[in-house]
Design an enzyme around this catalytic site. Structure first.
Site, PDB file in Angstrom:
ATOM      1  N   SER A  62       0.808  -1.223   0.000  1.00 10.12           N
ATOM      2  CA  SER A  62       0.000   0.000   0.000  1.00 10.12           C
ATOM      3  C   SER A  62       0.841   1.272   0.000  1.00 10.12           C
ATOM      4  CB  SER A  62      -0.950   0.014   1.203  1.00 10.12           C
ATOM      5  OG  SER A  62      -0.229   0.192   2.417  1.00 10.12           O
ATOM      6  N   LYS A 122       0.814   4.547   7.013  1.00 16.23           N
ATOM      7  CA  LYS A 122       0.250   5.377   5.937  1.00 16.23           C
ATOM      8  C   LYS A 122       0.897   6.759   6.011  1.00 16.23           C
ATOM      9  CE  LYS A 122      -2.954   2.250   4.881  1.00 16.23           C
ATOM     10  NZ  LYS A 122      -2.856   1.442   3.641  1.00 16.23           N
TER      11      LYS A 122
END
Length: 282
Positions: A62, A122
């Site tokens: 990701s 993230k």
């Protein structure tokens, strides 16, 4: 007349007992010192990992192209303050969150998933009070499009732990996966690379206003990241992340492996290493 003092013979049995007792005492003292040393070492390691730096692993794609599956990170524990999440086994020894601070936009943050509590990594995009939206894959921050420019395609080596997405990547030269790549630059001037697979439903999102105490986070691999654009669900999206779930700020790639190593074959630990990634700053 002078009397000579009486000479006595040493007690052989007594000497043997003394000689035998001395090594036993030294042995007990040595084990005691060694145990103290181990306890001190464990304490130092726990303090270091809890309050200074701690290792984390990257288990997904990701955050491509900057972070790859198989990267082992070292992350700074102090930038956002400390809580029970900072401690081993999340020991409830710190009430609330002390020395609390928010990330800067663009920081790569490690936090606990709001539902299942696993570690996620993230990029912090929106802070409390920010308005976040996306239009045709372009990030909109507080009503203004974030600068986004196409650059040379990312070329990601394929390996045991890094495949090539057929819906976004193209295999080149047999073992290289090519993705469309864009440089995104925040108003602060901080820039980083993102990947784009092409039109997706989440290319259009929002606007949403980030509430007080929350963060809006996104993966750099925009079309392969379950981030704040998705509702919080176990193993899935994270929704708007509570700042109290912050654990650390990613700092550097400490080690990286392509996934081909076998524990019982020590030499493969080195042949599997991605040496060019070790020491890479984040």
């Amino acid at each position: 007349m002078n009397e000579n003092p009486r000479l006595t013979q040493p007690d052989a049995d007594s000497d043997r007992e003394t000689v035998a007792a001395k090594p036993e005492a030294e042995k007990e003292e040595s084990w005691g010192d060694f145990t103290k040393f181990l306890l001190k070492l464990v304490l130092v390691v726990l303090v270091f990992r809890s309050f200074i730096f701690s290792p984390f692993t990257i288990p997904s794609e990701s955050m491509l192209p900057g972070l790859r599956n198989g990267d082992y990170l070292v992350a700074a524990k102090w930038p956002y303050g400390y809580s029970s999440l900072s401690l081993p086994f999340e020991a409830p020894l710190i009430p609330g969150r002390v020395f609390a601070d928010l990330p800067e936009r663009g920081d790569v943050v490690i936090f606990k998933h709001p539902v299942d509590g696993t570690d996620y990594v993230k990029r912090a995009i929106g802070l409390p009070g920010d308005t976040i939206a996306m239009r045709n894959g372009v990030l909109i921050l507080n009503g203004e499009p974030v600068k986004r420019e196409a650059v040379e395609d990312a070329q990601i080596p394929m390996s045991e732990n890094t495949g090539c997405r057929s819906d976004g990547g193209q295999v080149a030269d047999g073992m290289i996966c090519r993705y469309r790549q864009f440089r995104e630059t925040l108003p602060s001037g901080k820039s980083y690379m993102t990947l784009d697979f092409g039109p997706r439903s989440q290319d259009n999102f929002g606007p949403v206003v980030v509430p007080k105490g929350k963060l809006f986070v996104m993966g750099d691999n925009r079309d392969n990241s379950l981030d704040s654009r998705f509702p919080a669900s176990p193993g899935q999206g994270v929704g708007l992340v509570d700042a109290d779930l912050l654990v650390a700020r990613a700092s550097m790639v400490l080690w990286s492996t392509d996934g081909s190593a076998e524990w019982l074959l020590p030499w493969t630990w080195f042949t599997a290493a991605r040496w060019d990634r070790i020491g890479t700053g984040i």
